[in-house]
Design a protein around this motif. Structure first.
Motif, mmCIF file in Angstrom:
data_model
loop_
_atom_site.group_PDB
_atom_site.id
_atom_site.type_symbol
_atom_site.label_atom_id
_atom_site.label_comp_id
_atom_site.label_asym_id
_atom_site.label_seq_id
_atom_site.Cartn_x
_atom_site.Cartn_y
_atom_site.Cartn_z
ATOM 1 N N MET A 180 -13.541 -54.780 -20.709
ATOM 2 C CA MET A 180 -12.979 -55.534 -21.479
ATOM 3 C C MET A 180 -11.315 -55.148 -21.859
ATOM 4 S SD MET A 180 -15.185 -57.851 -22.091
ATOM 5 C CE MET A 180 -15.954 -57.507 -20.555
ATOM 6 N N THR A 181 -11.168 -54.125 -21.911
ATOM 7 C CA THR A 181 -9.415 -53.726 -22.207
ATOM 8 C C THR A 181 -8.783 -53.937 -20.777
ATOM 9 O OG1 THR A 181 -10.266 -51.840 -23.417
ATOM 10 C CG2 THR A 181 -8.158 -51.616 -22.438
ATOM 11 N N MET A 182 -9.530 -53.673 -19.555
ATOM 12 C CA MET A 182 -8.760 -54.155 -18.447
ATOM 13 C C MET A 182 -8.667 -55.670 -18.305
ATOM 14 S SD MET A 182 -10.547 -51.218 -15.954
ATOM 15 C CE MET A 182 -9.649 -51.520 -14.407
ATOM 16 N N GLU A 183 -9.667 -56.319 -18.222
ATOM 17 C CA GLU A 183 -9.710 -57.756 -18.470
ATOM 18 C C GLU A 183 -8.685 -58.326 -19.132
ATOM 19 O OE1 GLU A 183 -11.072 -59.806 -16.518
ATOM 20 O OE2 GLU A 183 -12.879 -58.902 -15.870
ATOM 21 N N LEU A 184 -8.218 -57.857 -20.446
ATOM 22 C CA LEU A 184 -7.173 -58.230 -21.309
ATOM 23 C C LEU A 184 -5.806 -57.902 -20.647
ATOM 24 C CD1 LEU A 184 -8.766 -57.620 -24.689
ATOM 25 C CD2 LEU A 184 -8.828 -59.862 -23.925
ATOM 26 N N MET A 185 -5.915 -56.637 -20.259
ATOM 27 C CA MET A 185 -4.563 -56.400 -19.773
ATOM 28 C C MET A 185 -4.175 -57.209 -18.554
ATOM 29 S SD MET A 185 -4.781 -52.121 -19.711
ATOM 30 C CE MET A 185 -3.229 -51.933 -18.810
ATOM 31 N N TYR A 186 -5.406 -57.583 -17.632
ATOM 32 C CA TYR A 186 -5.271 -58.667 -16.882
ATOM 33 C C TYR A 186 -4.393 -59.912 -16.852
ATOM 34 C CZ TYR A 186 -6.619 -61.671 -12.942
ATOM 35 O OH TYR A 186 -6.968 -62.727 -12.124
ATOM 36 N N VAL A 187 -5.022 -60.476 -18.184
ATOM 37 C CA VAL A 187 -4.445 -61.619 -18.540
ATOM 38 C C VAL A 187 -3.021 -61.554 -19.001
ATOM 39 C CG1 VAL A 187 -4.589 -63.686 -20.145
ATOM 40 C CG2 VAL A 187 -6.569 -62.747 -18.998
ATOM 41 N N ALA A 188 -2.869 -60.372 -19.785
ATOM 42 C CA ALA A 188 -1.533 -60.157 -20.256
ATOM 43 C C ALA A 188 -0.380 -60.056 -19.334
ATOM 44 C CB ALA A 188 -1.400 -58.812 -21.037
ATOM 45 N N LEU A 189 -0.919 -59.188 -18.166
ATOM 46 C CA LEU A 189 0.419 -58.955 -17.034
ATOM 47 C C LEU A 189 0.609 -60.274 -16.376
ATOM 48 C CD1 LEU A 189 -0.940 -55.777 -15.494
ATOM 49 C CD2 LEU A 189 1.184 -55.997 -16.868
#
Length: 329
Positions: free
Chosen positions: A121-130
């Motif tokens: 979930m953390t990597m998914e949120l970082m994906y959207v943030a980037l």
């Protein structure tokens, strides 16, 4: 070349990044990553449940209930379910009317997989943030391109940063998708008893997520290509201004040396051929004959012998004469 220029254009890169961001957000919030059917034992019949249930005496409408001996799969019902990154919903088997009950996917995940789920979930949120940061940078670049024509260097720098963020976000999203599928498979095999998928497959949100990843990588590659092209063109222009092209000098031509005549043959050589008299130079005039009457051995009645010598090639012929013997000794 025109097609490549359109593909590398900043407006098209910005459009691709926005599309990738929207598709990723839809896939992240959607509960339709996987769908299938569960295998659950039939519940007891109640006042709200009269079909696909085990009959119980004493309930309402018990006269219409048919008691039967059920074996094998007849003892189970197969309600449908669908699951996403956050929640999992399944069909309610305790009511005849179609309705769903949803639970958090984290509650279904085994204890050994909770850490991987949080990392996913953390990597998914970082994906959207980037992707969001990349969209903002490309929007600023387009604004500078329209307002300030002289800020080409800043535009290229923003383009480079947006390309790096887009590619990095795409890689994080790809790893997060793969990790979630691993967590779901472990949950389907080792999850709670009331969550027992009999058959399942990927749903539309899963394909939307991978489509967003493809568009994201296409946008990042286009931005990197555009930055590389602009950088190389700028360096070539600077080099052409600093070091103008010099005209090439005429190539140096060296004439071949004159042919060297072969050395003359020696008269001792077996291949030597003497020249004919017709090719000899004109001879020098012969000197007048000497008077030989003074010689005591001279006799006019006796002819003097004549010697014939070979004529040399240089044209000089020696003259031999008889001395006059009548002179004083």
């Amino acid at each position: 070349m025109a097609l490549l220029a359109v593909v590398r254009s900043p407006p098209l890169t910005f459009f691709q990044t926005v599309v990738s961001l929207l598709l990723s957000a839809v896939a992240l919030l959607s509960p339709y990553w996987c769908e299938g059917r569960q295998k659950v034992p039939k519940p007891l019949c109640t006042r709200t449940k009269h079909t696909d249930c085990i009959p119980v005496p004493g309930v309402s409408n018990s006269a219409s209930i048919q008691f039967s001996w059920e074996t094998g799969d007849d003892r189970f019902v197969f309600p449908s379910f669908h699951s996403g990154l956050w929640i999992s919903c399944e069909e309610n088997i305790y009511s005849d009317e179609w309705e769903e009950k949803c639970r958090y996917f984290m509650d279904l995940t085994p204890r050994s997989e909770k850490g991987i789920w949080w990392l996913c979930m953390t990597m998914e949120l970082m994906y959207v943030a980037l992707l969001s940061i990349s969209c903002v940078l490309l929007l600023v670049q387009l604004g500078l391109r329209r307002r300030l024509r002289s800020s080409q260097q800043w535009g290229m720098l923003l383009n480079a940063f947006s390309a790096v963020f887009t590619v990095l976000g795409g890689l994080l999203g790809m790893v997060a998708h793969m990790m979630f599928m691993q967590v779901f498979q472990v949950t389907a095999s080792m999850g709670p008893e009331d969550f027992n998928p009999h058959s399942y497959g990927y749903s539309w949100a899963f394909y939307v997520a991978w489509a967003a990843f493809s568009v994201c990588m296409s946008s990042g590659v286009s931005a990197l290509n555009s930055y590389t092209r602009d950088t190389l063109l700028r360096r070539l222009k600077h080099k052409a201004w600093a070091y103008p092209l010099q005209p090439h000098p005429a190539p140096f031509y060296c004439p071949p040396p004159p042919p060297i005549p072969p050395p003359p043959l020696s008269p001792l050589s077996p291949y030597y051929i003497p020249e004919s008299p017709s090719h000899l130079p004109p001879s020098l005039p012969s000197p007048p004959p000497l008077s030989c009457s003074l010689s005591p051995f001279y006799s006019p009645s006796i002819p003097s012998p004549s010697l014939s010598l070979p004529r040399p090639a240089h044209g000089y012929i020696p003259q031999f004469c008889e001395e006059d013997s009548s002179g004083p000794l």
